[in-house]
Design an enzyme around this catalytic site. Structure first.
Site, PDB file in Angstrom:
ATOM      1  N   ARG A  45       0.806  -1.225   0.000  1.00 47.66           N
ATOM      2  CA  ARG A  45       0.000   0.000   0.000  1.00 47.66           C
ATOM      3  C   ARG A  45       0.841   1.277   0.000  1.00 47.66           C
ATOM      4  NH1 ARG A  45      -4.483  -1.367   4.421  1.00 47.66           N
ATOM      5  NH2 ARG A  45      -2.562  -1.951   5.470  1.00 47.66           N
ATOM      6  N   LYS A 146       3.728 -18.210   7.468  1.00 53.09           N
ATOM      7  CA  LYS A 146       3.159 -18.494   8.766  1.00 53.09           C
ATOM      8  C   LYS A 146       2.827 -17.179   9.462  1.00 53.09           C
ATOM      9  CE  LYS A 146       5.968 -19.278  12.346  1.00 53.09           C
ATOM     10  NZ  LYS A 146       6.603 -18.112  12.975  1.00 53.09           N
ATOM     11  N   HIS A 176      10.074 -21.971   7.327  1.00 56.83           N
ATOM     12  CA  HIS A 176      11.451 -21.794   6.846  1.00 56.83           C
ATOM     13  C   HIS A 176      12.430 -22.761   7.509  1.00 56.83           C
ATOM     14  CE1 HIS A 176      12.078 -19.186  10.379  1.00 56.83           C
ATOM     15  NE2 HIS A 176      13.369 -19.281  10.144  1.00 56.83           N
ATOM     16  N   LYS A 180      16.036 -25.033   6.012  1.00 51.69           N
ATOM     17  CA  LYS A 180      17.403 -24.969   6.548  1.00 51.69           C
ATOM     18  C   LYS A 180      18.154 -26.221   6.114  1.00 51.69           C
ATOM     19  CE  LYS A 180      16.308 -22.176  10.607  1.00 51.69           C
ATOM     20  NZ  LYS A 180      17.072 -20.950  10.486  1.00 51.69           N
ATOM     21  N   GLU A 214      16.697 -18.666  21.468  1.00 53.59           N
ATOM     22  CA  GLU A 214      17.123 -17.403  20.869  1.00 53.59           C
ATOM     23  C   GLU A 214      17.602 -16.468  21.973  1.00 53.59           C
ATOM     24  OE1 GLU A 214      14.599 -16.099  17.322  1.00 53.59           O
ATOM     25  OE2 GLU A 214      13.150 -16.971  18.686  1.00 53.59           O
ATOM     26  N   ASP A 233       4.149 -19.386  17.723  1.00 52.84           N
ATOM     27  CA  ASP A 233       5.215 -18.797  16.912  1.00 52.84           C
ATOM     28  C   ASP A 233       6.273 -19.838  16.524  1.00 52.84           C
ATOM     29  OD1 ASP A 233       6.490 -16.522  15.721  1.00 52.84           O
ATOM     30  OD2 ASP A 233       7.931 -16.488  17.376  1.00 52.84           O
ATOM     31  N   HIS A 238       7.861 -24.817  13.637  1.00 54.53           N
ATOM     32  CA  HIS A 238       9.269 -25.175  13.486  1.00 54.53           C
ATOM     33  C   HIS A 238       9.661 -26.422  14.294  1.00 54.53           C
ATOM     34  CE1 HIS A 238       9.283 -21.404  11.533  1.00 54.53           C
ATOM     35  NE2 HIS A 238       9.590 -20.638  12.556  1.00 54.53           N
ATOM     36  N   LYS A 328      12.669 -17.083  23.923  1.00 51.15           N
ATOM     37  CA  LYS A 328      13.393 -15.858  23.576  1.00 51.15           C
ATOM     38  C   LYS A 328      14.173 -15.411  24.797  1.00 51.15           C
ATOM     39  CE  LYS A 328      10.679 -14.422  19.735  1.00 51.15           C
ATOM     40  NZ  LYS A 328      11.547 -14.627  18.573  1.00 51.15           N
ATOM     41  N   LYS A 333      21.980 -18.524  21.315  1.00 57.53           N
ATOM     42  CA  LYS A 333      21.206 -18.845  20.103  1.00 57.53           C
ATOM     43  C   LYS A 333      21.635 -20.256  19.692  1.00 57.53           C
ATOM     44  CE  LYS A 333      19.423 -17.854  15.748  1.00 57.53           C
ATOM     45  NZ  LYS A 333      17.998 -17.788  15.539  1.00 57.53           N
TER      46      LYS A 333
HETATM   47  C1  BG6 Z   1      10.148 -17.082  13.086  1.00 52.84           C
HETATM   48  C2  BG6 Z   1       9.538 -16.573  14.356  1.00 52.84           C
HETATM   49  O1  BG6 Z   1       9.273 -17.964  12.435  1.00 52.84           O
HETATM   50  O2  BG6 Z   1      11.361 -17.752  13.382  1.00 52.84           O
HETATM   51  C3  BG6 Z   1      10.502 -15.654  15.093  1.00 52.84           C
HETATM   52  O3  BG6 Z   1       8.343 -15.868  14.056  1.00 52.84           O
HETATM   53  C4  BG6 Z   1      11.830 -16.329  15.291  1.00 52.84           C
HETATM   54  O4  BG6 Z   1       9.968 -15.248  16.342  1.00 52.84           O
HETATM   55  C5  BG6 Z   1      12.351 -16.927  13.981  1.00 52.84           C
HETATM   56  O5  BG6 Z   1      12.753 -15.367  15.779  1.00 52.84           O
HETATM   57  C6  BG6 Z   1      13.581 -17.770  14.226  1.00 52.84           C
HETATM   58  O6  BG6 Z   1      14.126 -18.147  12.993  1.00 52.84           O
HETATM   59  P1  BG6 Z   1      15.673 -18.468  12.842  1.00 52.84           P
HETATM   60  O7  BG6 Z   1      15.811 -18.894  11.426  1.00 52.84           O
HETATM   61  O8  BG6 Z   1      16.422 -17.226  13.194  1.00 52.84           O
HETATM   62  O9  BG6 Z   1      15.970 -19.566  13.826  1.00 52.84           O
END
Ligand code: BG6
Length: 483
Positions: A45, A146, A176, A180, A214, A233, A238, A328, A333
């Site tokens: 937009r 998602k 995603h 990976k 994370e 989330d 995942h 989180k 990480k």
């Molecule tokens: C996303 C989540 O799908 O994946 C995020 O919405 C998260 O909250 C992210 O930070 C993590 O992805 P990656 O690839 O950094 O592990």
């Protein structure tokens, strides 16, 4: 006559386009993997023209190879408009038909829904009504980001609405994590080596741990995150997909449906949570300071950390717990799958008091420092029979060089362009995963449910998450494995 292939991104002014999608497409362009007659049309937009859109995109990814950028950018267009407005879609259609007429061959289109989820169904229905997903002129596919629904009922409704317009084979639900490289390598590791699979069952494996930790907080996504929390989330999508890859039966072939059948079959075998299991087998918590994040309610009970104990009811995994945790603002990480094997059945060594033999572990590090570690016991030289754990390891970076691993979106976009849905989630699998997490979310809503606990940012969570394993005589491993 030549074919054209257009990717149309709805919601193109969002982060995802500049941080992930365009860098992935640009990388494919540099590798010569985009189809002939490729076009990218961003639609959103915001008021801007194509030149501004291109300049913004160039500024973000800092392309490694600036010489290749002008050729790529010349294929990029921007159209201002709201895809839930049929007049805007009509303008898109005329832009696309113009590009396609110049080719004259098949007119293939990949629509990417990077919009807020509540407009997915509306956009698809309008595309359908406008004849824009009609496959007579070329293939027509739709990638859906998602979150796909917010519970089982909404995911079913969304599937139902999509199926009114699209055939299942036109729908690409993206997760995603499946893109990976290291998640895909779980398949190669398991099914291209004969030494591990015979051990991959309840006879040799004591338990499995999946950690997706994370260090970042919710960053600028407070308003969105506060509505979803860690289960919607991360865990529903995942972590469940990672569990499916690690635990599924061997597919009979590399055929997309054979792979997707096995992932769905595994999810179907995960035992449902009964209300009484929720208090016993789940822990939820929020990092201290979360309620002060922008866009987060000051009395929010949204969990930013969860730990679960799953059981899988099939012959392979009966009695082998799968412990999952994600959060989180944790200490590191780390995304890992850790397989802990059973202890030796009899200890013949004269161990010092209080010593035991550490069971073997296989750690699959999905990120960062992608690799594998097999830990086993060796004799400390010069002692009678004292032992220590050592590590046999493989690091992607050492074997394939730094930066050898492509971004997940690169692989996933290429697969969608090539019509390979193996790494996308099918309707049944997405509903199965929701069916597993719904009772947890509902259990947490019940009165009398354990409260949302607090944890200090930068730590590994909390005593209750430790207790979930300690109760079974086990402990979390990802935090203490040096690699
Ligand atoms: C996303 C989540 O799908 O994946 C995020 O919405 C998260 O909250 C992210 O930070 C993590 O992805 P990656 O690839 O950094 O592990």
């Amino acid at each position: 006559m030549s074919d054209t292939t257009s990717i149309i991104i709805f919601g193109a002014s969002g982060d995802l386009t500049s941080r992930k999608l365009v860098p992935a497409l640009f990388s494919l362009h540099r590798k010569g993997r985009l189809p002939e007659g490729f076009h990218l049309v961003g639609m959103a937009r915001s008021d801007k023209d194509s030149a501004t859109f291109r300049a913004e995109l160039q500024a973000v990814p800092a392309p490694a190879n600036p010489d290749a950028w002008p050729a790529f950018a010349s294929q990029v267009e921007y159209l201002r408009g709201d895809p839930t407005d049929s007049a805007a879609l009509a303008r898109l259609e005329s832009l696309l038909s113009g590009l396609e007429r110049a080719g004259g061959g098949a007119a293939n289109r990949l629509y990417y829904l990077a919009t807020p989820p509540h407009v997915y169904a509306d956009i698809v229905q309008r595309l359908g009504a406008a004849g824009m997903v009609d496959r007579r002129a070329g293939w027509r596919r739709v990638i859906i980001e998602k979150p796909f629904g917010s519970d089982l009922a909404s995911a079913r409704d969304l599937n139902h609405l999509l199926h009114q317009v699209l055939a299942e084979e036109q729908i690409y639900r993206i997760d995603h994590y499946l893109g990976k490289e290291t998640v895909q390598n779980v398949l190669v590791f398991r099914f291209a080596n004969s030494i591990f699979e015979p051990l991959w069952n309840r006879n040799y494996i004591d338990h499995v741990q999946v950690t997706v930790a994370e260090t970042v907080g919710v960053e600028h996504r407070g308003p969105f995150y506060d509505q979803v929390g860690v289960v919607r989330d991360m865990i529903q999508n995942h972590l469940m997909q990672v569990v499916a890859m690690a635990a599924m039966e061997p597919p009979s072939s590399f055929d997309p449906e054979a792979l997707r059948d096995e992932r769905a079959k595994l999810l179907r075998a995960v035992r449902s949570f009964r209300p009484e299991d929720v208090a016993l087998n789940t822990v939820r918590a929020q990092y201290a300071g979360y309620r002060a994040e922008p866009g987060v309610a000051s009395d929010s009970c949204t969990p930013t950390f969860a730990a679960l104990r799953l059981a899988i009811d099939n012959w392979r995994w009966q009695g082998v717990p799968f412990y999952l945790r994600s959060g989180k603002c944790l200490a590191a990480k780390v995304t890992s799958i850790i397989i802990q094997f059973k202890s030796v059945p009899h200890v013949m060594f004269p161990l010092s008091p209080g010593k035991s033999i550490r069971p073997n572990t296989l750690s699959i590090w999905l990120q960062p420092d992608e690799g594998m570690h097999l830990q086993f016991e060796v004799k400390i030289p010069g002692t009678l029979a004292e032992m220590r754990s050592v590590d046999m390891d493989f690091h992607y970076a050492e074997s394939f060089g730094l930066n050898a691993i492509p971004e997940a979106y690169e692989r996933l976009l290429l697969d969608a362009l090539q019509g390979d849905p193996s790494l996308y989630t099918r309707a049944d699998a997405i509903e199965l995963a929701w069916g597993l997490v719904d009772p947890i979310l509902q259990g947490w809503e019940q009165s009398g449910a354990p409260p949302v606990l607090n944890y200090a940012p930068g730590t590994w969570g909390l005593a209750e998450a430790e207790a979930l394993l300690a109760r079974d005589g086990r402990s979390w491993l990802a935090g203490d494995v040096e690699h």
